[in-house]
Design a protein around this motif. Structure first.
Motif, PDB file in Angstrom:
ATOM      1  N   ALA A 138      46.095  33.575  44.637  1.00 51.74           N
ATOM      2  CA  ALA A 138      46.372  34.990  44.885  1.00 51.74           C
ATOM      3  C   ALA A 138      46.896  35.659  43.618  1.00 51.74           C
ATOM      4  CB  ALA A 138      47.365  35.146  46.034  1.00 51.74           C
ATOM      5  N   ALA A 139      47.747  34.951  42.868  1.00 52.45           N
ATOM      6  CA  ALA A 139      48.289  35.510  41.625  1.00 52.45           C
ATOM      7  C   ALA A 139      47.202  35.757  40.598  1.00 52.45           C
ATOM      8  CB  ALA A 139      49.356  34.569  41.052  1.00 52.45           C
ATOM      9  N   ARG A 140      46.054  35.108  40.767  1.00 54.35           N
ATOM     10  CA  ARG A 140      44.920  35.284  39.862  1.00 54.35           C
ATOM     11  C   ARG A 140      43.928  36.309  40.399  1.00 54.35           C
ATOM     12  NH1 ARG A 140      47.537  30.886  39.009  1.00 54.35           N
ATOM     13  NH2 ARG A 140      47.389  29.664  37.081  1.00 54.35           N
ATOM     14  N   GLY A 141      44.316  37.077  41.393  1.00 54.61           N
ATOM     15  CA  GLY A 141      43.513  38.214  41.849  1.00 54.61           C
ATOM     16  C   GLY A 141      42.664  37.976  43.076  1.00 54.61           C
ATOM     17  N   LEU A 142      42.884  36.875  43.790  1.00 53.05           N
ATOM     18  CA  LEU A 142      42.060  36.549  44.956  1.00 53.05           C
ATOM     19  C   LEU A 142      42.811  36.804  46.254  1.00 53.05           C
ATOM     20  CD1 LEU A 142      40.585  33.198  43.638  1.00 53.05           C
ATOM     21  CD2 LEU A 142      39.355  35.339  43.894  1.00 53.05           C
ATOM     22  N   GLN A 159      32.589  41.703  48.216  1.00 54.24           N
ATOM     23  CA  GLN A 159      33.335  41.036  47.168  1.00 54.24           C
ATOM     24  C   GLN A 159      32.916  39.571  47.143  1.00 54.24           C
ATOM     25  OE1 GLN A 159      37.478  40.174  49.324  1.00 54.24           O
ATOM     26  NE2 GLN A 159      36.963  42.326  49.283  1.00 54.24           N
ATOM     27  N   PRO A 160      32.977  38.925  45.999  1.00 51.57           N
ATOM     28  CA  PRO A 160      32.602  37.511  45.938  1.00 51.57           C
ATOM     29  C   PRO A 160      33.461  36.677  46.881  1.00 51.57           C
ATOM     30  CG  PRO A 160      32.819  38.437  43.744  1.00 51.57           C
ATOM     31  CD  PRO A 160      33.350  39.462  44.694  1.00 51.57           C
ATOM     32  N   LEU A 161      32.853  35.711  47.515  1.00 57.73           N
ATOM     33  CA  LEU A 161      33.536  34.894  48.515  1.00 57.73           C
ATOM     34  C   LEU A 161      33.425  33.424  48.138  1.00 57.73           C
ATOM     35  CD1 LEU A 161      34.902  34.536  51.306  1.00 57.73           C
ATOM     36  CD2 LEU A 161      32.615  34.487  52.308  1.00 57.73           C
ATOM     37  N   LEU A 162      34.562  32.753  48.019  1.00 57.55           N
ATOM     38  CA  LEU A 162      34.623  31.330  47.733  1.00 57.55           C
ATOM     39  C   LEU A 162      35.159  30.593  48.949  1.00 57.55           C
ATOM     40  CD1 LEU A 162      34.550  28.910  45.698  1.00 57.55           C
ATOM     41  CD2 LEU A 162      36.947  29.466  45.184  1.00 57.55           C
ATOM     42  N   ARG A 163      34.454  29.560  49.393  1.00 50.81           N
ATOM     43  CA  ARG A 163      34.970  28.696  50.452  1.00 50.81           C
ATOM     44  C   ARG A 163      35.675  27.514  49.795  1.00 50.81           C
ATOM     45  NH1 ARG A 163      29.889  29.164  54.783  1.00 50.81           N
ATOM     46  NH2 ARG A 163      30.365  31.333  55.320  1.00 50.81           N
ATOM     47  N   LEU A 164      36.849  27.187  50.310  1.00 44.76           N
ATOM     48  CA  LEU A 164      37.686  26.137  49.736  1.00 44.76           C
ATOM     49  C   LEU A 164      38.173  25.243  50.864  1.00 44.76           C
ATOM     50  CD1 LEU A 164      39.350  24.948  47.354  1.00 44.76           C
ATOM     51  CD2 LEU A 164      41.096  26.685  47.849  1.00 44.76           C
ATOM     52  N   GLY A 165      37.982  23.938  50.714  1.00 51.27           N
ATOM     53  CA  GLY A 165      38.413  23.007  51.742  1.00 51.27           C
ATOM     54  C   GLY A 165      39.137  21.820  51.147  1.00 51.27           C
ATOM     55  N   HIS A 166      40.020  21.229  51.947  1.00 52.49           N
ATOM     56  CA  HIS A 166      40.712  20.005  51.566  1.00 52.49           C
ATOM     57  C   HIS A 166      40.540  18.973  52.665  1.00 52.49           C
ATOM     58  CE1 HIS A 166      44.553  17.482  51.402  1.00 52.49           C
ATOM     59  NE2 HIS A 166      43.866  17.144  50.324  1.00 52.49           N
ATOM     60  N   ASP A 211      43.342  27.130  37.883  1.00 49.24           N
ATOM     61  CA  ASP A 211      42.551  27.603  36.749  1.00 49.24           C
ATOM     62  C   ASP A 211      41.176  26.928  36.715  1.00 49.24           C
ATOM     63  OD1 ASP A 211      44.480  29.356  35.816  1.00 49.24           O
ATOM     64  OD2 ASP A 211      45.385  27.883  34.473  1.00 49.24           O
ATOM     65  N   GLN A 212      41.129  25.640  37.044  1.00 48.72           N
ATOM     66  CA  GLN A 212      39.847  24.936  37.038  1.00 48.72           C
ATOM     67  C   GLN A 212      38.910  25.494  38.104  1.00 48.72           C
ATOM     68  OE1 GLN A 212      39.976  20.675  37.738  1.00 48.72           O
ATOM     69  NE2 GLN A 212      37.956  20.394  36.836  1.00 48.72           N
ATOM     70  N   LEU A 213      39.450  25.793  39.293  1.00 51.87           N
ATOM     71  CA  LEU A 213      38.617  26.368  40.353  1.00 51.87           C
ATOM     72  C   LEU A 213      38.046  27.714  39.921  1.00 51.87           C
ATOM     73  CD1 LEU A 213      40.672  25.674  43.638  1.00 51.87           C
ATOM     74  CD2 LEU A 213      39.180  24.161  42.340  1.00 51.87           C
ATOM     75  N   LEU A 214      38.903  28.540  39.331  1.00 47.07           N
ATOM     76  CA  LEU A 214      38.452  29.868  38.920  1.00 47.07           C
ATOM     77  C   LEU A 214      37.496  29.803  37.738  1.00 47.07           C
ATOM     78  CD1 LEU A 214      39.257  32.654  40.160  1.00 47.07           C
ATOM     79  CD2 LEU A 214      40.598  30.708  40.921  1.00 47.07           C
TER      80      LEU A 214
END
Length: 261
Positions: A58-62, A97-104, A242-245
């Protein structure tokens, strides 16, 4: 804590089964949206269990939408439930807006089983993909099920999951993150299935850490203040964000939001 890092966010808002967080800057500076699904035992309160990573993004604008759920045996049903919850969230904020799916862990599997086959996003980051059988994931079950005369397995099963991914998952751009000291990770099996698809652009990357590296709540910091925080832990999460972005920023056609979800 870095001197320019904002204090822990109190901007989390619950919308149904989603926990939502907006970036701290003006709305016009929004870089995209992350739809996040966590793993077993951590997913009921993702805004706490994964606070560091999600707030770093979020701090990186997402903008962040994290699905809260209690894991069950019917993973296909839960994948559909999550997809519907995220779709409602997108409909509430219809601007493209661009959409990234993220899972763990289990969350990776649920994203992969989404009814749209991954078409409604610009890419997937799958951290610590876990696709073990029920008795491997829940050791007590292997002991109790025979005594009770029942056979319990996740639906779809591990083998069926990989078969379905090969047949129906259509998102070519996937980043699989494996942490070196993670005995639960099955990313290598997944990348083998993904790379057999035509035009696949999936990548497997290994980082230092273990299965719980992405999950960090910063509890000592929350309870005692910034002085009690572990700077090394925060730096590790910042490097992960940072790596994800960085990977997502190099995805082709990132700014063309498919909008088919």
């Amino acid at each position: 804590m870095s001197p320019d890092r904002p204090p822990p966010s109190n901007r989390w808002k619950q919308q149904g089964s989603l926990w939502c967080l907006s970036p701290p800057g003006p709305a016009g500076e929004l870089a995209g949206t992350v739809e996040f699904i966590g793993g077993t035992l951590l997913a009921t309160s993702p805004q706490i269990s994964y606070r560091r990573l999600l707030e770093a993004l979020a701090a990186r604008g997402l903008a962040i939408r994290a699905w809260s759920y209690v894991p069950g045996f019917d993973h296909q049903s839960q994948a559909t439930e999550a997809w519907r919850a995220f779709r409602r969230g997108r409909q509430a904020s219809p601007a493209e807006q661009p959409l990234l799916r993220l899972g763990h862990s289990l969350g990776c599997k649920l994203h992969l089983l989404a009814p749209d086959g991954g078409r409604g996003c610009s890419g997937l980051v799958a951290m610590c993909f876990n696709n073990f059988s029920a008795d491997r994931s829940i050791p007590l079950l292997a002991d109790l099920a025979p005594r009770l005369g029942v056979r319990t397995e996740f639906s779809p099963s591990p083998q069926e999951t990989l078969r379905l991914v090969g047949l129906h998952y259509r998102q070519p751009r996937n980043l699989l993150l494996r942490f070196g000291n993670d005995a639960l990770d099955q990313s290598r099996r997944l990348i083998g299935v993904l790379q057999q698809r035509p035009d696949d652009a999936s990548t497997l990357v290994e980082r230092p850490g273990d299965h719980l590296t992405p999950a960090s709540a910063g509890l000592r910091q929350n309870l005692l203040g910034p002085w009690a925080d572990d700077p090394a832990r925060q730096r590790q999460i910042d490097r992960l964000a940072d790596q994800l972005l960085d990977w997502w920023g190099h995805v082709p056609n990132l700014n063309k939001f498919p909008g088919t979800g």
